[in-house]
Enzyme design. Structure first.
Site: not given
Length: 780
Positions: A127-128, A192, A474, A669, A671
């Protein structure tokens, strides 16, 4: 597809051949097996009940809902020490979900572990990596071509190691989880930060880094600091222009971006029943913006209806039988309570530049004028993982129809991002998509797109001051379009639609009039929309790849010449000595999110190549020495350069370094690249006033030392050209502070105390060089 259990009562075939949901009520044990082609993916309510009973007797008090689900997943409920906000819990989550940008590194780490197959049901969601440019079909095809190597790697790695693969175009990870995998009482971790979306279905869903996902996929108990519990009591009823999004926008304004750190936010009270299941998911999703570990709602009839509509009626039936496990105990204790009367709550809009700057929509025009924020709305964007449900799209479409009936279209550009292929197909069938197009909208791919910076925006130049309004979660500086001058405001899809039609922040849809082309003045009526489709969901295209029963004979190749993928090399072990004379790489001024530490947008293409993506290390952070971005002094040469360039120079010359930062360092995030990159380029410690939860854990996982000033004022003692020695590591122990000797360039020095939150296991990660190194040691 065979479900091997004699007690299976029913195989639910919902929403077409691709939407097989295995949902079984297994006799008196109330064991639910569900998920996409995974008969072994189950939660045993008997086991959950047994664990809860053990913990309740030990604690001798009523339990909150979040405590029931979290403690119900303890690896050792009888022996585990449980103290809110202090002890580390060892947990057994039920499943793992990874989005494609983070799955690359997670799967690379899993491959490095040497394990043959994942131990719990796991999925990858593409999806990213889909950039919004023209429209859904064209953008999706372009993404498939550009990212072919990465998609092939993820699909083949999933097939080999037993991980389900949702192809590009499937939709956004959190919407897919809500439609297929979340259910009351499940514990799921996802790579995520908006994984808490699943709390809208009574689940405990927690955002983590890839190394945490590897632990769970490896069958190792997963550690989480025992959360505090913030209660949000809802009374009254939502109505009119007020939406579920306004609840979390209000809460964000109260708690700020760090007010939920270390806590689970648990919604309760009579107002809950006036919110749809997907509305609850919206609220939980954006709980990430207040730093919360996760958020959750109690099981109710809204969830039951959603489960039934998504082909999981058997799960709802068993949840009904065990409802006492899925709601808080009467008299349970919350560490903090916030009360919101939904009948009095007004539509909100938050921003710019931070998601906790809350304003009633009625005030935003005057506040913008006072602050010099651009009043013209250039673009309105609806959808995203936060607000792309059928109900959201229906309410926005109802406003579009009103405008069209009067001959009006949007004054601003308008984009629509469906949350999943199921949502896209259903809103096309039911006419919502046509209404949104007719009013001026462009329907984008079922992906994250502009929400995460995947937006090829061309209507303004970089540096041009402008305003956009979104239904996203965000809105940090340059988050959506890489333009630091874009003022991004977060609100509900219906308010976005209204402001896009009006074209200005000064429009208050509750009181203000629009002018039709014939001169007629009219007000928009409050939005309406069905909670769920009357004709059930249309599944759309088949987008799921299930792993074979045995993938051991498959190969996952990574081209050594690739600039997108790179196999990992182990980080070096601790040498048993104190860290002497660490050079301060950068002293960061003010807010430093994971977007500042490891930018997204165009950098997403390097998420599987550690060395290449390390070229974005801290390029968005403000250097306190000169108030500049990506411009720091190289102490060895005296010249100024980019942060990653100076870090590489230090590494080449065997100079280890440290970053000094401010409050809530690493918010945003999940990440883990924001932790992998400093480790890869020679960093040893990050010293700040306070950390965001996920980032602190990610740093520990990679063998770095996340440390906090015992006295926050000591931040001011450190100069950009200092060297810092961290001493006391030979006796490194939980709860025992370390010391830092700050050596100034003028020859003077001073000593300060540094706190940490390491437990014994985490100290072993540091000593081994990383959690992955420690895992491999234990296999020998």
């Amino acid at each position: 597809i065979a479900v091997y259990n004699n007690s299976l009562k029913k195989l639910v075939l919902g929403q077409g051949a691709r939407r097989f949901h295995v949902a079984a009520a297994l006799n008196a044990k109330a064991k639910v097996a569900m998920s996409r082609f995974e008969p072994n993916s189950s939660i045993n309510y008997d086991q959950l009940r047994s664990n809860i009973d053990i913990v309740r007797k030990r604690l001798n008090r009523p339990l909150t809902l979040s405590e029931k689900i979290v403690y119900g997943h303890l690896d050792d409920p009888a022996g585990q020490e449980i103290v809110r906000g202090r002890t580390y819990l060892r947990l057994r989550p039920d499943r793992v979900a990874m989005q494609d940008a983070t799955a690359q590194m997670a799967m690379l780490q899993f491959i490095s572990s040497g394990l043959p197959k994942v131990a719990v049901p796991s999925t990858i969601h593409c999806d990213h990596l889909i950039e919004a440019q023209i429209g859904g079909a064209q953008d999706l095809q372009r993404a498939k071509e550009i990212n072919q190597e990465v998609y092939k790697f993820l699909a083949s790695a999933g097939a080999k190691y037993g991980v389900g693969f949702w192809k590009p175009g499937s939709g956004i990870i959190h919407q897919i989880i809500l439609e297929n995998y979340a259910y009351p009482g499940v514990m799921l971790i996802g790579t995520d930060s908006h994984t808490p979306n699943g709390g809208g279905l009574g689940s405990i869903c927690i955002g983590v880094g890839g190394a945490d996902a590897v632990d769970v996929m490896a069958g190792i108990p997963w550690e989480l600091k025992c959360p505090n519990v913030i209660g949000v009591k809802l009374t009254g009823t939502l109505s009119g222009w007020t939406s579920p999004k306004d609840v979390i926008l209000k809460v964000a304004g109260i708690l700020t971006v760090k007010g939920g750190t270390g806590a689970i936010v648990e919604y309760h009270g009579p107002g809950v029943d006036s919110i749809s299941c997907t509305g609850m998911a919206t609220i939980c999703n954006m709980g990430a913006e207040i730093g919360a570990t996760t958020s959750v709602f109690p099981y109710n009839h809204r969830m039951r209806t959603y489960l039934e509509k998504t082909g999981r009626g058997e799960i709802a039936a068993v949840a009904n039988e065990n409802q006492d496990l899925l709601v808080p105990d009467s008299g349970c204790h919350y560490d903090q309570i916030i009360e919101i009367n939904l009948s009095e709550l007004k539509p909100h809009i938050n921003g710019p530049f931070t998601p906790d700057l809350a304003h009633p929509v009625s005030d935003i025009g005057s506040v913008a004028e006072k602050n010099g924020w651009p009043l013209e709305v250039k673009v309105g964007l609806i959808g995203s993982c936060t607000n792309s449900s059928y109900e959201d799209m229906g309410r926005a479409a109802s406003l579009a129809k009103q405008a069209l009936d009067k001959g009006l279209k949007c004054k601003a550009q308008f984009t629509v991002t469906p949350g999943s292929e199921q949502i896209r197909a259903t809103i096309e069938r039911d006419g919502y998509a046509k209404l949104l197009r007719d009013v001026g909208g462009v329907v984008l791919a079922n992906a994250c797109g502009p929400c995460i910076g995947q937006w090829d925006r061309r209507d303004v130049k970089k540096g041009e001051k402008n305003t956009i309004v979104t239904s996203f979660n965000r809105n940090f500086t340059a988050r959506n379009d890489a333009n630091p001058a874009t003022h991004a405001f977060v609100t509900s899809p219906e308010i976005v639609t209204a402001l896009a039609i009006a074209g200005t922040l000064k429009f208050n849809p509750e009181t203000d009039f629009l002018t039709a082309p014939n001169g007629e003045k009219f007000k928009l009526e409050p939005p309406t929309g069905d909670e769920l489709p009357a004709r059930d969901f249309d599944p759309g295209q088949d987008t799921y790849q299930h792993p074979p029963a045995d993938g051991s004979g498959l190969r996952v190749d990574v081209n050594p010449q690739s600039n997108r993928l790179q196999l990992l090399e182990p980080f070096d072990k601790w040498n048993g000595k104190d860290l002497e004379d660490l050079q301060v790489l950068i002293k960061v001024k003010g807010k430093c999110t994971t977007d500042h530490i490891s930018a997204a947008g165009p950098w997403l293409k390097f998420r599987g190549h550690l060395d290449n993506i390390s070229n974005n290390l801290l390029i968005g952070a403000v250097n306190i020495e000169n108030d500049a971005v990506n411009k720091i002094r190289n102490i060895l040469t005296g010249e100024f350069g980019g942060v990653p360039d100076v870090a590489r120079y230090y590494k080449k010359h065997n100079v280890s370094w440290v970053v000094v930062g401010d409050e809530n360092y690493g918010e945003g995030s999940s990440r883990e690249h924001a932790a992998l990159e400093p480790r890869h380029l020679g960093g040893r410690a990050i010293i700040v006033k306070s950390f965001a939860r996920i980032h602190e854990t990610n740093l520990k996982k990679q063998g770095l030392l996340p440390l906090t000033f015992s006295n926050p004022a000591d931040y001011d003692k450190i100069r950009p050209d200092d060297k810092i020695s961290i001493v006391g590591l030979k006796s490194f122990a939980p709860g025992k502070p370390l010391e830092a000797i700050i050596k100034h360039s003028d020859g003077s020095s001073e000593t300060i105390e540094l706190n940490h939150t390491f437990n014994e296991t985490q100290i072993e990660w540091f000593q081994a060089g990383s959690a992955l190194n420690k895992m491999k040691e234990l296999q020998k």
